[in-house]
Design a protein around this motif. Structure first.
Motif, PDB file in Angstrom:
ATOM      1  N   ASP A 100      72.123  50.136  53.507  1.00 21.59           N
ATOM      2  CA  ASP A 100      73.434  49.979  52.872  1.00 21.59           C
ATOM      3  C   ASP A 100      73.786  48.493  52.786  1.00 21.59           C
ATOM      4  OD1 ASP A 100      75.802  50.787  51.705  1.00 21.59           O
ATOM      5  OD2 ASP A 100      76.839  51.037  53.619  1.00 21.59           O
ATOM      6  N   CYS A 101      72.806  47.689  52.405  1.00 24.07           N
ATOM      7  CA  CYS A 101      72.922  46.230  52.479  1.00 24.07           C
ATOM      8  C   CYS A 101      74.025  45.665  51.601  1.00 24.07           C
ATOM      9  CB  CYS A 101      71.590  45.578  52.131  1.00 24.07           C
ATOM     10  SG  CYS A 101      70.830  46.174  50.605  1.00 24.07           S
ATOM     11  N   HIS A 102      74.394  46.362  50.529  1.00 23.45           N
ATOM     12  CA  HIS A 102      75.457  45.853  49.648  1.00 23.45           C
ATOM     13  C   HIS A 102      76.804  45.791  50.370  1.00 23.45           C
ATOM     14  CE1 HIS A 102      72.967  45.835  46.068  1.00 23.45           C
ATOM     15  NE2 HIS A 102      72.557  47.058  46.354  1.00 23.45           N
ATOM     16  N   ALA A 103      76.945  46.555  51.438  1.00 24.60           N
ATOM     17  CA  ALA A 103      78.228  46.620  52.144  1.00 24.60           C
ATOM     18  C   ALA A 103      78.313  45.673  53.331  1.00 24.60           C
ATOM     19  CB  ALA A 103      78.478  48.051  52.623  1.00 24.60           C
ATOM     20  N   ILE A 104      77.246  44.917  53.611  1.00 24.67           N
ATOM     21  CA  ILE A 104      77.238  44.079  54.815  1.00 24.67           C
ATOM     22  C   ILE A 104      78.260  42.958  54.720  1.00 24.67           C
ATOM     23  CG2 ILE A 104      75.840  42.486  56.179  1.00 24.67           C
ATOM     24  CD1 ILE A 104      73.447  44.283  55.631  1.00 24.67           C
ATOM     25  N   PRO A 106      81.349  41.269  51.946  1.00 21.27           N
ATOM     26  CA  PRO A 106      82.065  41.598  50.714  1.00 21.27           C
ATOM     27  C   PRO A 106      81.743  40.672  49.544  1.00 21.27           C
ATOM     28  CG  PRO A 106      83.542  40.564  52.313  1.00 21.27           C
ATOM     29  CD  PRO A 106      82.248  40.821  53.026  1.00 21.27           C
ATOM     30  N   TRP A 107      81.317  39.454  49.797  1.00 15.25           N
ATOM     31  CA  TRP A 107      81.097  38.485  48.713  1.00 15.25           C
ATOM     32  C   TRP A 107      79.641  38.020  48.573  1.00 15.25           C
ATOM     33  CZ3 TRP A 107      84.103  37.495  53.024  1.00 15.25           C
ATOM     34  CH2 TRP A 107      83.534  36.655  53.984  1.00 15.25           C
ATOM     35  N   VAL A 108      78.760  38.511  49.425  1.00 10.60           N
ATOM     36  CA  VAL A 108      77.349  38.130  49.358  1.00 10.60           C
ATOM     37  C   VAL A 108      76.502  39.394  49.332  1.00 10.60           C
ATOM     38  CG1 VAL A 108      75.440  36.941  50.502  1.00 10.60           C
ATOM     39  CG2 VAL A 108      77.751  35.983  50.623  1.00 10.60           C
ATOM     40  N   ASP A 109      75.603  39.484  48.369  1.00  7.53           N
ATOM     41  CA  ASP A 109      74.663  40.601  48.330  1.00  7.53           C
ATOM     42  C   ASP A 109      73.545  40.312  49.320  1.00  7.53           C
ATOM     43  OD1 ASP A 109      73.005  42.686  47.827  1.00  7.53           O
ATOM     44  OD2 ASP A 109      72.521  42.122  45.759  1.00  7.53           O
ATOM     45  N   MET A 110      73.572  41.025  50.435  1.00  9.66           N
ATOM     46  CA  MET A 110      72.592  40.762  51.497  1.00  9.66           C
ATOM     47  C   MET A 110      71.264  41.463  51.286  1.00  9.66           C
ATOM     48  SD  MET A 110      73.715  38.635  53.785  1.00  9.66           S
ATOM     49  CE  MET A 110      72.761  39.009  55.262  1.00  9.66           C
ATOM     50  N   ARG A 179      80.205  43.756  58.476  1.00 13.44           N
ATOM     51  CA  ARG A 179      80.640  44.546  57.337  1.00 13.44           C
ATOM     52  C   ARG A 179      82.064  45.083  57.505  1.00 13.44           C
ATOM     53  NH1 ARG A 179      77.001  50.125  57.755  1.00 13.44           N
ATOM     54  NH2 ARG A 179      77.570  50.687  59.900  1.00 13.44           N
ATOM     55  N   ASN A 180      82.620  44.927  58.724  1.00 15.89           N
ATOM     56  CA  ASN A 180      83.983  45.412  58.968  1.00 15.89           C
ATOM     57  C   ASN A 180      85.007  44.293  59.144  1.00 15.89           C
ATOM     58  OD1 ASN A 180      83.299  48.181  58.949  1.00 15.89           O
ATOM     59  ND2 ASN A 180      82.551  48.051  61.054  1.00 15.89           N
ATOM     60  N   LEU A 181      84.557  43.047  59.238  1.00 16.48           N
ATOM     61  CA  LEU A 181      85.464  41.956  59.563  1.00 16.48           C
ATOM     62  C   LEU A 181      86.562  41.760  58.526  1.00 16.48           C
ATOM     63  CD1 LEU A 181      83.085  39.201  61.026  1.00 16.48           C
ATOM     64  CD2 LEU A 181      84.867  40.470  62.238  1.00 16.48           C
ATOM     65  N   TRP A 182      86.246  41.955  57.274  1.00 16.23           N
ATOM     66  CA  TRP A 182      87.211  41.649  56.220  1.00 16.23           C
ATOM     67  C   TRP A 182      87.756  42.915  55.537  1.00 16.23           C
ATOM     68  CZ3 TRP A 182      82.758  38.925  57.216  1.00 16.23           C
ATOM     69  CH2 TRP A 182      82.943  37.596  57.632  1.00 16.23           C
TER      70      TRP A 182
END
Length: 474
Positions: A100-104, A106-110, A179-182
């Motif tokens: 689920d790397c897209h959700a790691i 919010p502004w960077v595709d990991m 992925r939860n910080l923001w």
């Protein structure tokens, strides 16, 4: 069993063996002269066996001696004291987060960065700056993925938990936290759900109960400051991992540790160099030793105008005024400091590299600069000296320069004047020390085994095993 006792036992076994065979041959009355001669020769040899208080000196060709030697060799275990048990957690704790790397963030595709076992995209065209292969574009937050893939190839893994000397918990706490910080629409209960589930799982296991978790270790690819949430107030930052009493029993590896926490140990940030062959390491070390360094010192970074405690502005100003300094403004258009060749070119051309604090006391640039053979200049002990004790010399003057940041902030010190006082020989010796540290500051490609190169992972595992033994005993 002590060595003397082993020797005595071996001697007794040999003597009994020879005496038993002598008794088998004394009863036949009609034997040929040849057999008689052999018999008396053998009897003579048997009588020379020492008593139980003597040491054995049997012939290496003796069958009994050979059997004992083979048995001793079979008992020799190269993994003794080094066995690791890795928990087989549900993949929602690790590989599921990567999928689920897209959700790691919010502004960077990991997704590109967690590929290739966490090493990130290959750099196939490295040019003259990154000569050779083994280079990737590696994100600084992916160490959990790299480390987990390295430990999967560890030579002393065991599926028998009763045999294990230490237990690894492969929970990607840094990526889960990130992925939860923001996410402002998430409750603290949701943010901590995986962590709470993990602790409940561990406490239900007999492996945990045996030592209360004191022989367990976990890794975070984020700094300690992101994992010290003290309460569940909605505005509080990060995870509460390090505040949990269960985790305080464990050994915790982080890219930055709290120097006052007894169970936290800092290991290097991942760089972009992940060799798959010994020759790649040798080639790189030769390069950084021989490269021409026209600049006395350099700085790569950005100003921090909104941070009153930051000395970035002073570093910028001093570098701009000096004819001996090269500046790379990472906030300026066209200067993409995320491209490895950009920063490594600067570090390779400099004798000293300025390493002020970033958002935390250390920054990845410190390890990038040492990888380039550049002598780091630190402005607080917490950037290196109170951390990374498994990796860096206790005598920091062997490989670095320390200038208190207060002296920079108050304008009492010229960096140029401090660094110009170092002789060519001193610089050469310090640079050589930095170069000698490089192999243990990098993480090898998990797909390959480099027998002659001990990297940051190897040092970390050794450190964990020593610590676990010191607190739980044999």
């Amino acid at each position: 069993m002590k060595e003397k006792e082993k020797s005595i036992l071996k001697t007794l076994t040999l003597c009994k063996s020879h005496q038993s065979r002598w008794q088998m041959h004394i009863f036949p009355l009609l034997i040929s002269s040849i057999l008689s001669s052999l018999f008396f020769l053998f009897l003579s040899y048997s009588s020379s066996c020492p008593s139980s208080s003597s040491s054995s000196s049997s012939s290496s060709s003796s069958p009994s001696s050979l059997t004992l030697s083979l048995s001793a060799a079979a008992r020799t275990d190269p993994c003794s004291g080094r066995y690791l048990y890795v928990y087989d957690l549900p993949d929602k704790f690790n590989d599921g987060i990567v999928r689920d790397c897209h959700a790691i963030f919010p502004w960077v595709d990991m997704c590109p960065y967690v590929a290739n076992m966490g090493l990130g995209p290959h750099l196939n065209e490295t040019g003259s700056v990154l000569t050779g292969t083994g280079w990737h574009i590696t994100n600084q937050w992916v160490l959990e993925v790299i480390f987990h893939n390295r430990i999967r190839q560890y030579e002393c893994l065991t599926a028998n938990s009763s045999q294990a000397d230490a237990f690894f918990v492969p929970y990607y706490v840094g990526l889960d936290t990130g992925r939860n910080l923001w996410r402002h629409n998430i409750s603290m209960q949701e943010r901590d759900s995986l962590l709470v589930e993990l602790i409940q799982f561990l406490k239900s296991r007999p492996e945990w109960s045996a030592k209360g978790g004191r022989d367990h270790f976990i890794l975070s690819g984020r700094a300690t400051w992101d994992l010290q949430r003290k309460d569940d107030g909605h505005s509080q930052w990060g995870s509460k991992l390090l505040m949990l009493p269960e985790v305080k029993n464990m050994t915790v590896l982080l890219i930055e540790a709290n120097a006052w926490a007894r169970n936290e140990f800092a290991i290097p940030y991942p760089t972009n160099f992940h060799p798959s062959k010994e020759s790649q390491v040798v080639e790189w070390l030769d390069k950084v030793r021989s490269t021409n360094r026209p600049w006395l010192f350099s700085f790569a970074g950005a100003r921090r105008p909104g941070q009153a405690d930051s000395i970035r502005d002073q570093l910028f100003d001093q570098c701009l005024k000096s004819t001996h300094c090269k500046l790379l403004d990472c906030a300026s258009a066209g200067n993409n400091c995320d491209i490895p060749a950009t920063t490594m070119s600067l570090f390779q051309s400099s004798n000293f590299c300025l390493q002020p604090t970033g958002d935390t006391p250390t920054r990845r640039s410190a390890f990038d600069s040492m990888l380039a053979g550049c002598i780091p200049v630190f402005f607080t002990p917490h950037s290196a000296y109170t951390q990374y004790k498994w990796y860096l010399p206790n005598n920091y003057s062997e490989y670095s320069v320390y200038i208190p940041e207060d002296e920079i902030r108050e304008g009492r010190v010229s960096i140029e004047e401090v660094l110009l006082k170092y002789s060519e020989e001193e610089i050469r010796n310090m640079k050589e020390k930095v170069v000698s540290l490089i192999p243990t500051l990098i993480y090898k490609d998990p797909s390959y085994k480099l027998e002659s190169v001990r990297d940051a992972f190897d040092v970390a595992i050794d450190g964990v095993l020593v610590r676990v033994k010191s607190i739980v005993g044999d």
